[in-house]
Design a protein around this motif. Structure first.
Motif, PDB file in Angstrom:
ATOM      1  N   ALA A   1      -7.422  11.375  -1.362  1.00  0.00           N
ATOM      2  CA  ALA A   1      -6.512  12.022  -2.311  1.00  0.00           C
ATOM      3  C   ALA A   1      -5.055  11.754  -1.941  1.00  0.00           C
ATOM      4  CB  ALA A   1      -6.784  13.525  -2.355  1.00  0.00           C
ATOM      5  N   VAL A   2      -4.758  11.762  -0.649  1.00  0.00           N
ATOM      6  CA  VAL A   2      -3.389  11.477  -0.202  1.00  0.00           C
ATOM      7  C   VAL A   2      -3.003  10.042  -0.560  1.00  0.00           C
ATOM      8  CG1 VAL A   2      -1.893  11.263   1.815  1.00  0.00           C
ATOM      9  CG2 VAL A   2      -3.484  13.179   1.638  1.00  0.00           C
ATOM     10  N   ILE A   3      -3.914   9.089  -0.362  1.00  0.00           N
ATOM     11  CA  ILE A   3      -3.642   7.696  -0.726  1.00  0.00           C
ATOM     12  C   ILE A   3      -3.400   7.575  -2.223  1.00  0.00           C
ATOM     13  CG2 ILE A   3      -4.732   5.428  -0.946  1.00  0.00           C
ATOM     14  CD1 ILE A   3      -5.928   5.822   1.801  1.00  0.00           C
ATOM     15  N   ALA A   4      -4.188   8.293  -3.016  1.00  0.00           N
ATOM     16  CA  ALA A   4      -3.993   8.254  -4.470  1.00  0.00           C
ATOM     17  C   ALA A   4      -2.609   8.775  -4.849  1.00  0.00           C
ATOM     18  CB  ALA A   4      -5.082   9.074  -5.159  1.00  0.00           C
ATOM     19  N   VAL A   5      -2.169   9.844  -4.193  1.00  0.00           N
ATOM     20  CA  VAL A   5      -0.833  10.387  -4.469  1.00  0.00           C
ATOM     21  C   VAL A   5       0.239   9.369  -4.083  1.00  0.00           C
ATOM     22  CG1 VAL A   5       0.824  12.165  -3.816  1.00  0.00           C
ATOM     23  CG2 VAL A   5      -1.554  12.780  -4.260  1.00  0.00           C
ATOM     24  N   LEU A   6       0.063   8.705  -2.944  1.00  0.00           N
ATOM     25  CA  LEU A   6       1.026   7.688  -2.524  1.00  0.00           C
ATOM     26  C   LEU A   6       1.105   6.548  -3.537  1.00  0.00           C
ATOM     27  CD1 LEU A   6       0.418   7.335   1.327  1.00  0.00           C
ATOM     28  CD2 LEU A   6       2.409   8.296   0.196  1.00  0.00           C
ATOM     29  N   LEU A   7      -0.037   6.122  -4.037  1.00  0.00           N
ATOM     30  CA  LEU A   7      -0.051   5.042  -5.031  1.00  0.00           C
ATOM     31  C   LEU A   7       0.677   5.460  -6.299  1.00  0.00           C
ATOM     32  CD1 LEU A   7      -3.696   3.686  -4.639  1.00  0.00           C
ATOM     33  CD2 LEU A   7      -1.579   2.608  -3.874  1.00  0.00           C
ATOM     34  N   VAL A   8       0.482   6.704  -6.725  1.00  0.00           N
ATOM     35  CA  VAL A   8       1.188   7.201  -7.915  1.00  0.00           C
ATOM     36  C   VAL A   8       2.692   7.215  -7.676  1.00  0.00           C
ATOM     37  CG1 VAL A   8       1.549   9.219  -9.378  1.00  0.00           C
ATOM     38  CG2 VAL A   8      -0.765   8.537  -8.755  1.00  0.00           C
ATOM     39  N   ILE A   9       3.116   7.654  -6.498  1.00  0.00           N
ATOM     40  CA  ILE A   9       4.544   7.680  -6.172  1.00  0.00           C
ATOM     41  C   ILE A   9       5.115   6.269  -6.172  1.00  0.00           C
ATOM     42  CG2 ILE A   9       6.229   8.218  -4.374  1.00  0.00           C
ATOM     43  CD1 ILE A   9       4.467  10.564  -3.570  1.00  0.00           C
ATOM     44  N   VAL A  10       4.380   5.323  -5.594  1.00  0.00           N
ATOM     45  CA  VAL A  10       4.842   3.931  -5.567  1.00  0.00           C
ATOM     46  C   VAL A  10       4.998   3.393  -6.981  1.00  0.00           C
ATOM     47  CG1 VAL A  10       4.166   1.576  -4.955  1.00  0.00           C
ATOM     48  CG2 VAL A  10       3.937   3.409  -3.280  1.00  0.00           C
ATOM     49  N   LEU A  11       4.024   3.670  -7.837  1.00  0.00           N
ATOM     50  CA  LEU A  11       4.084   3.170  -9.212  1.00  0.00           C
ATOM     51  C   LEU A  11       5.239   3.801  -9.987  1.00  0.00           C
ATOM     52  CD1 LEU A  11       0.295   3.027 -10.160  1.00  0.00           C
ATOM     53  CD2 LEU A  11       1.814   1.113  -9.683  1.00  0.00           C
ATOM     54  N   ILE A  12       5.409   5.114  -9.863  1.00  0.00           N
ATOM     55  CA  ILE A  12       6.490   5.786 -10.584  1.00  0.00           C
ATOM     56  C   ILE A  12       7.849   5.296 -10.099  1.00  0.00           C
ATOM     57  CG2 ILE A  12       7.597   8.010 -10.999  1.00  0.00           C
ATOM     58  CD1 ILE A  12       4.856   9.292 -10.988  1.00  0.00           C
ATOM     59  N   ALA A  13       8.006   5.217  -8.768  1.00  0.00           N
ATOM     60  CA  ALA A  13       9.274   4.749  -8.217  1.00  0.00           C
ATOM     61  C   ALA A  13       9.531   3.290  -8.569  1.00  0.00           C
ATOM     62  CB  ALA A  13       9.293   4.936  -6.704  1.00  0.00           C
ATOM     63  N   GLY A  14       8.455   2.497  -8.695  1.00  0.00           N
ATOM     64  CA  GLY A  14       8.628   1.098  -9.056  1.00  0.00           C
ATOM     65  C   GLY A  14       8.922   0.892 -10.528  1.00  0.00           C
ATOM     66  N   LEU A  15       8.323   1.710 -11.381  1.00  0.00           N
ATOM     67  CA  LEU A  15       8.547   1.571 -12.820  1.00  0.00           C
ATOM     68  C   LEU A  15       9.870   2.184 -13.266  1.00  0.00           C
ATOM     69  CD1 LEU A  15       4.953   2.370 -14.136  1.00  0.00           C
ATOM     70  CD2 LEU A  15       6.082   0.150 -14.110  1.00  0.00           C
ATOM     71  N   PHE A  16      10.309   3.225 -12.561  1.00  0.00           N
ATOM     72  CA  PHE A  16      11.556   3.899 -12.941  1.00  0.00           C
ATOM     73  C   PHE A  16      12.487   3.999 -11.728  1.00  0.00           C
ATOM     74  CE2 PHE A  16       8.012   5.618 -15.441  1.00  0.00           C
ATOM     75  CZ  PHE A  16       8.418   5.270 -16.717  1.00  0.00           C
ATOM     76  N   PRO A  17      12.924   2.872 -11.183  1.00  0.00           N
ATOM     77  CA  PRO A  17      13.774   2.918  -9.978  1.00  0.00           C
ATOM     78  C   PRO A  17      15.122   3.561 -10.229  1.00  0.00           C
ATOM     79  CG  PRO A  17      13.734   0.697 -10.904  1.00  0.00           C
ATOM     80  CD  PRO A  17      12.704   1.495 -11.658  1.00  0.00           C
TER      81      PRO A  17
END
Length: 416
Positions: A382-398
């Motif tokens: 679950a922690v890895i999934a949260v990290l992936l979501v953060i990476v995607l959001i930060a990457g799509l909306f820098p």
């Protein structure tokens, strides 16, 4: 986290020193505390437990040591005094050595070497501050600036593991647990970059009368390819993670060395991207090397690949926007260096693929189930999934991150 949310932004005096937790400090503290929490969640994955209950694994993991080290690092960020902040930074790094496991009896190991280097580097930073305080009294004496510059570069270069002062990374990573090494490079070391930024913001003449910006730029340009090549040639997971982090460190140094608002914002985004990428790789390796079931092996390999993509600056990671801004600024002054940086990113990607390819290739031969208690691996997943979501959001909306950084940190006088 609750204290950070509810803490006042008004400065207060503690033992004669001003402590300020302003928005700029919070920007830096949120990722630091979050990364420490993530690595603490991954700790039970690697715990050699005497029992088979999840509660025992959670209670005896490495997380307590991470937060013990984090406490003086937070103090270092909040203080307005460079020498005292440098002292607390060193204390935080030393406390982290409590998780090290020395392997040699007849000679000093990596942890002992790091402690010695930390003392030497801290002494250099304190001496540098003495020269910095003396110079305004005799502004015609440029020898004070040169001495302060050399001591500052030496002290920060040692603790940040800037090439060629990175030689302690390998021996230390052999004795440090993987998650401890991840905490050092993603939380402990970036505090030094924050202290450097604070120092340059307060002393404009430091960047005007010394080659500090050019030195940071040169150090970053050297650190990026060296880290990439060392990671490609490394098989040991601790050293692989440490060398891989050098690539992001080099990009952050380049961003600082450019001396522009865009470069500074890019450097801060690189530091955040480094923390996310290192956390993903460390969590993935914790799965791969401690849990043999197929599902956990594949989850671990996926996390390593995602973290490697982030550190390599591949699309959909915040490192892409960070490097784009840095590369755009660098192209105006040193366009030929862009090819070297792009090649280094390709080498990083190749190194990560080399690491995870055997795992995906042998998936059909892996053990289906060992009957282990699944609470801790599911929590880490679950922690890895949260990290992936953060990476995607930060990457799509820098821009959500870059704009506040420029508005808050871009007021420093030395920036162009």
């Amino acid at each position: 986290m609750l204290i950070l949310v509810t803490a006042s932004s008004e400065p207060f005096v503690f033992l004669g020193r001003t402590v300020r937790l302003d928005f700029a400090g919070r920007i830096f503290l949120w990722p630091a505390i979050g990364t420490a929490a993530v690595l603490a969640f991954f700790g039970p994955l690697t715990f050699e437990r005497a029992g088979n209950t999840p509660a025992l694994a959670l209670a005896n993991s490495q997380g307590a040591f991470f937060f013990l080290s984090l406490a003086p690092l937070i103090v270092a960020i909040a203080l307005d005094s460079f020498p005292i902040a440098a002292f607390f930074w060193a204390i935080g790094l030393m406390l982290l050595m409590l998780v090290a496991q020395p392997r040699r009896e007849s000679r000093a190991g990596g942890a002992a070497q790091f402690l010695l280097l930390t003392i030497i580097a801290t002494a250099s930073l304190l001496l540098s501050n003495g020269y910095l305080d003396l110079y305004p009294l005799t502004p015609e004496n440029l020898e004070l600036v040169r001495a302060a510059f050399l001591l500052l570069v030496w002290g920060l270069g040692l603790l940040l593991a800037v090439v060629p002062l990175h030689i302690w990374l390998g021996p230390l990573s052999d004795e440090m647990p993987l998650l401890g090494m991840a905490f050092l490079v993603s939380v402990g070391q970036p505090v030094g970059l924050w202290l450097l930024f604070q120092l340059m913001s307060r002393m404009l003449w430091l960047t005007e009368k010394s080659p500090l910006l050019n030195t940071l730029l040169l150090a970053g340009i050297v650190t990026v390819p060296v880290g990439a090549v060392l990671a490609l040639a490394e098989q040991r997971r601790g050293r692989f993670l440490a060398y891989l982090s050098l690539v992001s460190l080099g990009h952050a140094l380049i961003g600082f060395g450019l001396g522009t608002k865009v470069g500074l914002a890019g450097a801060m985004l690189v530091v955040l991207n480094r923390a996310l990428g290192v956390a993903l790789i460390a969590g993935g390796m914790s799965f791969v090397y401690h849990h043999v079931e197929r599902r956990w092996q594949l989850i671990g390999a996926t996390a390593i690949l995602a973290g490697g993509f982030a550190l390599a600056g591949i699309a959909l990671a915040p490192g892409v926007a960070a490097r784009w801004g840095i590369y755009h600024e660098l192209a105006a002054t040193h366009p030929i260096l862009l090819a070297l940086l792009f090649a280094s990113s390709a080498v990083v990607l190749l190194a990560v693929v080399r690491m995870v390819k055997p795992i995906f290739s042998s998936a059909e031969e892996m053990i289906e189930s060992t009957g282990e208690i699944k609470v801790v691996p599911y929590l880490a997943t679950a922690v890895i999934a949260v990290l992936l979501v953060i990476v995607l959001i930060a990457g799509l909306f820098p821009q959500w991150l870059a704009n506040p950084l420029i508005e808050t940190l871009g007021q420093a006088d030395y920036l162009r």
